[in-house]
Write a protein that holds these residues in place. Structure first.
Motif, PDB file in Angstrom:
ATOM      1  N   GLN A 195       0.817  -1.219   0.000  1.00 22.12           N
ATOM      2  CA  GLN A 195       0.000   0.000   0.000  1.00 22.12           C
ATOM      3  C   GLN A 195       0.857   1.278   0.000  1.00 22.12           C
ATOM      4  OE1 GLN A 195      -3.167  -0.416   2.898  1.00 22.12           O
ATOM      5  NE2 GLN A 195      -4.117  -1.833   1.466  1.00 22.12           N
ATOM      6  N   TYR A 196       1.922   1.244  -0.770  1.00 16.34           N
ATOM      7  CA  TYR A 196       2.714   2.447  -0.975  1.00 16.34           C
ATOM      8  C   TYR A 196       2.160   3.182  -2.186  1.00 16.34           C
ATOM      9  CZ  TYR A 196       6.280  -0.028   1.801  1.00 16.34           C
ATOM     10  OH  TYR A 196       6.956  -0.717   2.768  1.00 16.34           O
ATOM     11  N   LYS A 197       2.231   4.508  -2.116  1.00 16.46           N
ATOM     12  CA  LYS A 197       1.724   5.290  -3.249  1.00 16.46           C
ATOM     13  C   LYS A 197       2.861   5.863  -4.086  1.00 16.46           C
ATOM     14  CE  LYS A 197      -2.771   6.707  -1.526  1.00 16.46           C
ATOM     15  NZ  LYS A 197      -2.786   6.061  -0.222  1.00 16.46           N
ATOM     16  N   GLY A 228      13.661   3.242   3.302  1.00 21.14           N
ATOM     17  CA  GLY A 228      13.249   2.319   2.245  1.00 21.14           C
ATOM     18  C   GLY A 228      14.354   1.840   1.324  1.00 21.14           C
ATOM     19  N   LYS A 229      15.564   1.670   1.859  1.00 20.87           N
ATOM     20  CA  LYS A 229      16.663   1.189   1.018  1.00 20.87           C
ATOM     21  C   LYS A 229      16.423  -0.253   0.561  1.00 20.87           C
ATOM     22  CE  LYS A 229      19.990   2.420   3.997  1.00 20.87           C
ATOM     23  NZ  LYS A 229      19.250   3.282   4.924  1.00 20.87           N
ATOM     24  N   THR A 230      15.783  -1.053   1.430  1.00 20.30           N
ATOM     25  CA  THR A 230      15.584  -2.463   1.083  1.00 20.30           C
ATOM     26  C   THR A 230      14.758  -2.601  -0.199  1.00 20.30           C
ATOM     27  OG1 THR A 230      15.463  -2.793   3.460  1.00 20.30           O
ATOM     28  CG2 THR A 230      14.932  -4.692   2.090  1.00 20.30           C
ATOM     29  N   ILE A 231      13.607  -1.929  -0.224  1.00 21.65           N
ATOM     30  CA  ILE A 231      12.775  -2.008  -1.429  1.00 21.65           C
ATOM     31  C   ILE A 231      13.544  -1.458  -2.629  1.00 21.65           C
ATOM     32  CG2 ILE A 231      10.708  -1.011  -2.543  1.00 21.65           C
ATOM     33  CD1 ILE A 231       9.823  -3.117  -0.665  1.00 21.65           C
ATOM     34  N   MET A 496      17.097  -3.396  11.306  1.00 22.56           N
ATOM     35  CA  MET A 496      15.829  -3.942  11.784  1.00 22.56           C
ATOM     36  C   MET A 496      14.738  -2.878  11.751  1.00 22.56           C
ATOM     37  SD  MET A 496      16.357  -6.997  12.161  1.00 22.56           S
ATOM     38  CE  MET A 496      14.713  -7.394  12.727  1.00 22.56           C
ATOM     39  N   HIS A 497      13.603  -3.282  11.204  1.00 22.92           N
ATOM     40  CA  HIS A 497      12.486  -2.348  11.142  1.00 22.92           C
ATOM     41  C   HIS A 497      11.361  -2.834  12.042  1.00 22.92           C
ATOM     42  CE1 HIS A 497       9.777   0.658   9.525  1.00 22.92           C
ATOM     43  NE2 HIS A 497       8.863  -0.292   9.553  1.00 22.92           N
ATOM     44  N   TYR A 498      11.209  -2.200  13.188  1.00 24.55           N
ATOM     45  CA  TYR A 498      10.043  -2.435  14.040  1.00 24.55           C
ATOM     46  C   TYR A 498       9.190  -1.176  13.903  1.00 24.55           C
ATOM     47  CZ  TYR A 498      12.945  -6.080  16.150  1.00 24.55           C
ATOM     48  OH  TYR A 498      13.743  -7.173  16.356  1.00 24.55           O
ATOM     49  N   ALA A 524      11.717   6.976  14.551  1.00 28.24           N
ATOM     50  CA  ALA A 524      11.575   8.076  13.585  1.00 28.24           C
ATOM     51  C   ALA A 524      11.792   7.579  12.160  1.00 28.24           C
ATOM     52  CB  ALA A 524      12.542   9.210  13.926  1.00 28.24           C
ATOM     53  N   ARG A 525      11.272   6.408  11.860  1.00 25.67           N
ATOM     54  CA  ARG A 525      11.394   5.839  10.514  1.00 25.67           C
ATOM     55  C   ARG A 525      10.163   6.207   9.693  1.00 25.67           C
ATOM     56  NH1 ARG A 525      15.315   1.977  10.433  1.00 25.67           N
ATOM     57  NH2 ARG A 525      14.396   0.570   8.909  1.00 25.67           N
ATOM     58  N   SER A 526      10.299   6.109   8.408  1.00 26.61           N
ATOM     59  CA  SER A 526       9.209   6.411   7.473  1.00 26.61           C
ATOM     60  C   SER A 526       8.516   7.739   7.825  1.00 26.61           C
ATOM     61  CB  SER A 526       8.158   5.307   7.487  1.00 26.61           C
ATOM     62  OG  SER A 526       8.742   4.054   7.373  1.00 26.61           O
TER      63      SER A 526
HETATM   64  N1  LIG Z   1       7.779   3.734  -1.102  1.00 31.77           N
HETATM   65  C1  LIG Z   1       7.524   3.590   0.191  1.00 31.77           C
HETATM   66  N2  LIG Z   1       6.472   4.224   0.758  1.00 31.77           N
HETATM   67  C2  LIG Z   1       6.211   4.078   2.079  1.00 31.77           C
HETATM   68  N3  LIG Z   1       6.936   3.302   2.928  1.00 31.77           N
HETATM   69  C3  LIG Z   1       7.990   2.656   2.410  1.00 31.77           C
HETATM   70  C4  LIG Z   1       8.337   2.749   1.032  1.00 31.77           C
HETATM   71  N4  LIG Z   1       9.425   1.981   0.815  1.00 31.77           N
HETATM   72  C5  LIG Z   1       9.749   1.413   2.005  1.00 31.77           C
HETATM   73  N5  LIG Z   1       8.893   1.816   2.949  1.00 31.77           N
HETATM   74  C6  LIG Z   1       8.891   1.401   4.371  1.00 31.77           C
HETATM   75  O1  LIG Z   1       9.857   2.148   5.075  1.00 31.77           O
HETATM   76  C7  LIG Z   1      10.301   1.396   6.199  1.00 31.77           C
HETATM   77  C8  LIG Z   1      11.805   1.411   6.300  1.00 31.77           C
HETATM   78  O2  LIG Z   1      12.346   0.701   5.205  1.00 31.77           O
HETATM   79  P1  LIG Z   1      13.755  -0.051   5.269  1.00 31.77           P
HETATM   80  O3  LIG Z   1      13.751  -1.003   6.411  1.00 31.77           O
HETATM   81  O4  LIG Z   1      14.041  -0.555   3.921  1.00 31.77           O
HETATM   82  O5  LIG Z   1      14.687   1.178   5.646  1.00 31.77           O
HETATM   83  P2  LIG Z   1      16.251   1.317   5.455  1.00 31.77           P
HETATM   84  O6  LIG Z   1      16.477   2.576   4.702  1.00 31.77           O
HETATM   85  O7  LIG Z   1      16.840   0.068   4.933  1.00 31.77           O
HETATM   86  O8  LIG Z   1      16.683   1.550   6.976  1.00 31.77           O
HETATM   87  P3  LIG Z   1      18.007   1.062   7.745  1.00 31.77           P
HETATM   88  O9  LIG Z   1      19.119   1.955   7.298  1.00 31.77           O
HETATM   89  O10 LIG Z   1      17.651   1.252   9.167  1.00 31.77           O
HETATM   90  O11 LIG Z   1      18.236  -0.356   7.376  1.00 31.77           O
HETATM   91  C9  LIG Z   1       9.739  -0.025   6.027  1.00 31.77           C
HETATM   92  O12 LIG Z   1       8.588  -0.168   6.805  1.00 31.77           O
HETATM   93  C10 LIG Z   1       9.334  -0.045   4.580  1.00 31.77           C
HETATM   94  O13 LIG Z   1       8.316  -0.964   4.367  1.00 31.77           O
END
Ligand SMILES: Nc1ncnc2c1ncn2[C@@H]1O[C@H](COP(=O)(O)OP(=O)(O)OP(=O)(O)O)[C@@H](O)[C@H]1O
Length: 655
Positions: A195-197, A228-231, A496-498, A524-526
């Motif tokens: 459900q990302y836009k 959101g680096k993982t995606i 880790m994402h909690y 303070a994520r997302s």
């Molecule tokens: N396009 C998007 N829109 C909204 N939320 C997103 C989007 N892409 C990723 N997220 C969400 O953002 C959150 C953080 O993502 P992720 O764990 O990939 O962060 P990260 O940048 O890898 O952080 P870290 O450096 O701590 O590993 C997750 O819940 C992910 O699902």
């Protein structure tokens, strides 16, 4: 021929730009130059000698407006004129004229003094030497490594995002449904399952600079925690798999912890909800090697996610394991700065020696910059791209994160921690989600048991001494709970994402500035709000020097050392609990080791270490100083210190 943009009129406001600005199109770069511009902040550029280099854009005038970050477009429209086809001299004349006009500029307010940078007036046309022209806007000692690394790169290597966390205007957003380059099934899962836009900043940067233009370079990606680096890299991987299908493993993802491997696995599976012909497998410790071998044959993975130890174990012990990777197309190293630092470097190098040379390398972290040069040399091909969403290292933590430090006496550690947790739980009754980081696994184990059994506060516990299955269950539970407290070691610090974590507490100093950034990055994520408090006792104080530029405010310890009758009685009544006592002894030994490894950076003498460790244990109510084994005393080189209680007859169980 130069085109130029000049200030139309004298502009008097807090965000005054001191002079004028011109730009030239040479090859594929736009080079901006300006005369006495101290305060202009062009976010997507690199600065040196009056030059700002920015990658190619479709619409010049639009993009220039866009990248002058603190100025609204309206303001730019009002104050800049866009002039075409001027000669060098004409531009210089206009520039100097303009500079003379604008003499009443006021000091900009709200810009950090460190952001000031002076430009060499003589190098308006120094785009002849683009290599030397590369540099960051912000100068500060800790960033020198990054600067050094970048100086030797070609401009095309480096792509910066607009200043992070700055809300993107509607026109700058990339809506997922409009991204044509994405596979329909992947798009569907982003829109319907996740459900990302829209794409986040880092995803947008990768999409525009790599995916859309179909680049195949090695990538270094730096973006803040929780963005959101993982995606972003999974999209790259899946795109490549769909275009270059092979009959063996296509992508290998290496991560530091099992929990992170599982998290990435889950995210990949969700992304592949409607694409069931791409297979993913994790190979992590805590599971029998034989089971891995069966899974490899059963799953036939396209993407393998591994922890370092298990992967190396397989390469060295599993017959023909390396043939799995003989056609490998992509190697992804998540948390690359950690995995390529001293602790892991040798293992990673050994792993790389088993992999084919011809593959694409992608390295990511929220804190890549400090060992960038080394990373680049070790892994990346010379034409790599550095996609960077963090341009100023003092902005490494998220803007919506409220950070505090509490300097205290070691003897107050337990009561302060207790009061912080109680206060946060009281103020956030239905939403509190707290992670407390301890310096060692044994500290985590002791405090988790102590808080559960003595202080009657329910906490989850994760550290390396817990079994893999237990760790995974606890991690999943904490992730799903709407309220809860997790006591953990650094195992949970990275990646880790909690969701919805409201508070991070760090007891004692972190092992490095980078680790501090990753730890506080669990909240303070997302774009959500979050709080972080670090507790620094008298021995930890020097650690603050490493993080003081990160906008951290000081808390008054007096507000947190009040002992109510409850805690006083709890602290005095556990000495007959042998299980807790055993954990306390182990904690004592581990804390001695912790400070001994940090004595150089924290400038501690042996006596200071012993005092602070004694007092920390005393803060839990343990009045009698624990003994340590002779072996530990020798390992710490403290065997002759009369302040320690050393016993030859206890073994290393407590080490
Ligand atoms: N396009 C998007 N829109 C909204 N939320 C997103 C989007 N892409 C990723 N997220 C969400 O953002 C959150 C953080 O993502 P992720 O764990 O990939 O962060 P990260 O940048 O890898 O952080 P870290 O450096 O701590 O590993 C997750 O819940 C992910 O699902």
């Amino acid at each position: 021929m130069l085109s130029s943009i000049i200030l139309k009129s004298d502009y008097c406001c807090k965000k005054t730009i001191k002079s004028c600005l011109s730009f030239d199109i040479k090859n594929k770069y736009h080079c901006f130059s300006y005369t006495s511009n101290k305060y202009l902040n062009i976010s997507n550029g690199l600065y040196k000698s009056g030059l700002v280099t920015i990658n190619k854009y479709e619409s010049r005038s639009f993009e220039i407006k866009k990248y002058i970050t603190y100025s609204s477009k309206k303001w730019i429209n009002k104050n800049f004129a866009y002039l075409k086809n001027l000669t060098d001299t004409e531009v210089s004349n206009r520039c100097s004229k303009q500079s003379q006009q604008i003499v009443t500029d006021k000091e900009p307010v709200g810009l950090h003094p460190k952001k000031e940078f002076s430009l060499d007036q003589t190098s308006v046309n120094s785009e002849k030497e683009p290599r030397a022209a590369l540099n960051y806007a912000t100068r500060d000692a800790t960033q020198n490594n990054t600067d050094d690394a970048l100086k030797t790169d070609t401009p095309s290597n480096v792509t910066n995002a607009p200043l992070h966390n700055q809300a993107l205007s509607e026109s700058e957003k990339v809506l997922i449904e409009k991204v044509e380059e994405l596979d329909q099934d992947i798009k569907k899962s982003l829109l319907e399952v996740f459900q990302y836009k829209e794409l986040t900043d880092v995803q947008k940067l990768i999409y525009e600079n790599v995916l859309k233009v179909n680049k195949k370079n090695d990538l270094l990606i730096q973006a803040k925690t929780g963005t959101g680096k993982t995606i972003s890299y999974l999209l790259l991987v899946i795109d490549d798999i769909l275009k270059n299908r092979i009959m063996s493993v296509h992508t290998l993802i290496i991560v530091p912890t099992r929990e992170l491997a599982n998290q990435i696995y889950n995210e990949a599976k969700m992304l592949l909800t409607f694409k069931n012909n791409i297979n993913v497998l994790t190979l992590i410790g805590g599971i029998k090697r034989r089971e891995d071998q069966i899974n490899i044959r059963r799953v036939k993975p396209d993407i393998v996610i591994c922890t370092v130890g298990r992967l190396l174990d397989h390469f060295e012990c599993t017959y023909l394991f390396n043939t799995l990777f003989e056609n490998l197309k992509m190697l992804i190293i998540d948390e690359a700065d950690q995995l390529l630092s001293l602790g892991y470097k040798n293992e990673i190098n050994r792993i790389i020696s088993y992999l084919p040379q011809k593959k694409r390398n992608i390295l990511l972290s929220a804190t890549l910059s400090y060992n960038l040069t080394e990373i680049r040399k070790n892994i990346c091909k010379s034409d790599y791209l550095f996609l960077n969403c963090i341009q100023n290292i003092s902005q490494h933590t998220n803007e919506q994160l409220k950070q505090s430090v509490l300097f205290h006496k070691a003897i107050d550690t337990t009561v302060i921690l207790y009061n912080i947790l109680i206060e946060h739980m009281r103020l956030n009754q239905f939403t509190y989600k707290i992670i407390v980081f301890f310096p060692t696994a044994k500290a985590t184990a002791f405090f988790a048991n102590f808080f559960q059994k003595q202080l009657k506060i329910s906490v989850y516990e994760i550290h390396r001494q817990k079994e893999a299955a237990h760790r995974q269950i606890i991690s999943n539970r904490f992730a799903l709970e709407s309220v809860g407290i997790l006591f953990t070691s650094d195992i949970s610090a990275r990646g880790m994402h909690y969701s919805n974590v409201t508070l991070i507490v760090q007891v004692n100093s972190a092992i490095s500035r980078e680790q501090y950034i990753h730890r506080v990055g669990r909240t303070a994520r997302s774009n959500k709000e979050g709080n972080a408090i670090i507790l620094l006792n008298e021995a930890d104080q020097l650690f603050f020097e490493q993080i003081k530029d990160l906008n951290i405010n000081k808390l008054n310890p007096d507000n947190y050392i009040i002992k109510n009758t409850n805690i006083s009685s709890y602290l005095n009544s556990w000495i007959s609990n042998t299980q807790l006592l055993y954990l306390a002894y182990a904690y004592y030994s581990s804390l001695l080791r912790f400070y001994k490894t940090k004595y150089v950076t924290l400038k501690l003498t042996d006596d200071e270490i012993i005092d602070v460790v004694n007092n920390t244990l005393l803060s839990t109510g343990l009045v009698e100083q624990p003994h340590i084994s002779n072996k530990l005393a020798i390992a710490l080189n403290m065997q002759n210190n009369p302040r320690l209680k050393i016993r030859k007859d206890i073994d290393d169980l407590l080490l």
